[in-house]
Enzyme design. Sequence first.
Site, PDB file in Angstrom:
ATOM      1  N   SER A 246       0.837  -1.191   0.000  1.00 52.49           N
ATOM      2  CA  SER A 246       0.000   0.000   0.000  1.00 52.49           C
ATOM      3  C   SER A 246       0.876   1.246   0.000  1.00 52.49           C
ATOM      4  O   SER A 246       2.102   1.157   0.087  1.00 52.49           O
ATOM      5  CB  SER A 246      -0.899  -0.002   1.235  1.00 52.49           C
ATOM      6  OG  SER A 246      -0.107   0.272   2.375  1.00 52.49           O
ATOM      7  N   LYS A 247       0.230   2.377  -0.070  1.00 56.42           N
ATOM      8  CA  LYS A 247       0.894   3.699  -0.100  1.00 56.42           C
ATOM      9  C   LYS A 247       1.941   3.839   0.994  1.00 56.42           C
ATOM     10  O   LYS A 247       2.993   4.428   0.784  1.00 56.42           O
ATOM     11  CB  LYS A 247      -0.156   4.788   0.160  1.00 56.42           C
ATOM     12  CG  LYS A 247      -0.998   5.140  -1.026  1.00 56.42           C
ATOM     13  CD  LYS A 247      -0.886   6.639  -1.308  1.00 56.42           C
ATOM     14  CE  LYS A 247      -1.240   7.012  -2.732  1.00 56.42           C
ATOM     15  NZ  LYS A 247      -0.381   6.474  -3.737  1.00 56.42           N
ATOM     16  N   ARG A 248       1.595   3.301   2.164  1.00 54.69           N
ATOM     17  CA  ARG A 248       2.475   3.443   3.327  1.00 54.69           C
ATOM     18  C   ARG A 248       3.874   2.819   3.082  1.00 54.69           C
ATOM     19  O   ARG A 248       4.861   3.249   3.662  1.00 54.69           O
ATOM     20  CB  ARG A 248       1.720   2.791   4.489  1.00 54.69           C
ATOM     21  CG  ARG A 248       2.408   2.046   5.529  1.00 54.69           C
ATOM     22  CD  ARG A 248       1.353   1.515   6.502  1.00 54.69           C
ATOM     23  NE  ARG A 248       0.939   0.157   6.166  1.00 54.69           N
ATOM     24  CZ  ARG A 248       1.652  -0.916   6.442  1.00 54.69           C
ATOM     25  NH1 ARG A 248       2.806  -0.792   7.057  1.00 54.69           N
ATOM     26  NH2 ARG A 248       1.222  -2.113   6.118  1.00 54.69           N
ATOM     27  N   HIS A 249       3.941   1.829   2.176  1.00 56.37           N
ATOM     28  CA  HIS A 249       5.238   1.211   1.887  1.00 56.37           C
ATOM     29  C   HIS A 249       6.079   2.046   0.915  1.00 56.37           C
ATOM     30  O   HIS A 249       7.280   1.885   0.830  1.00 56.37           O
ATOM     31  CB  HIS A 249       5.040  -0.178   1.266  1.00 56.37           C
ATOM     32  CG  HIS A 249       4.425  -1.160   2.198  1.00 56.37           C
ATOM     33  ND1 HIS A 249       3.158  -1.644   2.018  1.00 56.37           N
ATOM     34  CD2 HIS A 249       4.901  -1.743   3.317  1.00 56.37           C
ATOM     35  CE1 HIS A 249       2.880  -2.490   2.989  1.00 56.37           C
ATOM     36  NE2 HIS A 249       3.908  -2.568   3.790  1.00 56.37           N
ATOM     37  N   GLY A 250       5.419   2.892   0.146  1.00 57.78           N
ATOM     38  CA  GLY A 250       6.125   3.653  -0.896  1.00 57.78           C
ATOM     39  C   GLY A 250       5.295   3.645  -2.153  1.00 57.78           C
ATOM     40  O   GLY A 250       4.087   3.389  -2.100  1.00 57.78           O
TER      41      GLY A 250
END
Length: 473
Positions: A246-250
């Site tokens: 998801s976004k949180r990973h990059g």
Amino acid sequence: MISKDSMTIRTRFAPSPTGLLHIGNARAALFNFLFTRHHGGKFLLRIEDTDRERSTQEAIEVIFAGLKWMGITPDEEPVFQSSREARHREVALDLLKKGLAYKCFCTPEELKEMRESALKEGKPPRYNGLWRDRDPSDAPAGAPYVIRIKAPREGETIITDLVQGEVRVANAELDDMILLRSDGTPTYQHAVVVDDHDMGITHVLRGDDHLTNTFRQTMIYSAMGWDLPHFGHLPLIHGPDGAKLSKRHGASSVMEFCNIGYLPEALCNYLLRLGWGHGDVEILSREEQIQLFDIDGVGRSASRMDYAKLEHFNAVWLRQTDNTRLTNDVMERFKNLKDVQADETTRLRVKTLMPELKERARTLVELAENASFLARRTPLPFTQKAEKILTPEARLMLCELAKDLADLEPFTCEAIDATLRQFAEKHGYKLGQIAQPLRAAVTGSHSSPGIDATLHALGRDETLARLGALHDS
Ligand code: GLU
């Protein structure tokens, strides 16, 4: 339509336009494409745009642009699922006529009650077949209805999956799913099967989150007496911590990777290696990928996104990429930087220094940043480190050196190098004692490609102008 017996392979990529091309989907597109090219078939694109609200033209363009950027081109005109509604309806009505599907008049309240009582009994909240054997004339006149398939109730459904092997489900687990909604529009499950059949798709390679859909979709194939395509369910891409990417990973969508400076070759190469292996070989050209790719090399377990490894792939691909193409990209990215002049003089300088610049960057953004000193004009901005290097003594020394460079003709790397050496010898300096202040003076920073190549790319006039500007700073 082609017969599956002839085994002309036909695959498809069937994205729903969401406004993003997620790299999991992009990898499915790549695998379908490589598989088809390897076997000499046709790769098709179907835009699953039945959700009218989400499927804006803009969201569709994101898919086209992403695929084009990745060099994945369909072999036929794209099919828009929304244009095929009449056909989806026709098939559902055909099943109704054959007694393999039925009208269900359940109201939303009845369905809610059905779900709740199933949950109370500890059963999965499935449709209980209320209208399966009921006479439609029991329903109030003009009552809205959906069309449901009669799911098999006994036995098992078995799929021999090209990636997962044999997977099975008890038919009791499958309920009478809806084919047509009460407004006459098809459900996803129904539209996919009708389209895959009509498009002559022989192999469906998609994410393994679709495995339960596949079990349900096989019911429609069997009811229609259609051959099943071969299925291959590809493991998903997880984040570095094993959770859903998801976004949180990059970055997680194709255009994000493009914007942050990845080459399509590097992203495709990485995505391929993420779920497929051929010994220890890491870097593969598209031709090699086509030659080597087959479905049996696809692993069964989920892969973890390794951003550092992707960056390494990108650095390797950068070094192999044509200088003109990289120069064009850098010139484009200059538009996002302040105080740079992206003119023809700059272009020439960037292109001249590109063989050196590309050795030292990991992304195109970094490449543009490293090249940006070529696009600045005096007075240059200096980093703190550069200021520190440019001591009063260093400035005096550079003033002397400028005199030697002033008449240098031609202003080639060899001639620059020879001049610097002679100057060092004459004045008792080590080469580094000259190169570092010189670099700081002409680039504004403490790092750049080799000093001779750097000066050569700037040209004599600009070099002298930058050295001259030191007096004023
Ligand atoms: N449209 C579906 C999706 O984007 C994929 C359908 C399929 O590959 O069968 O998830």
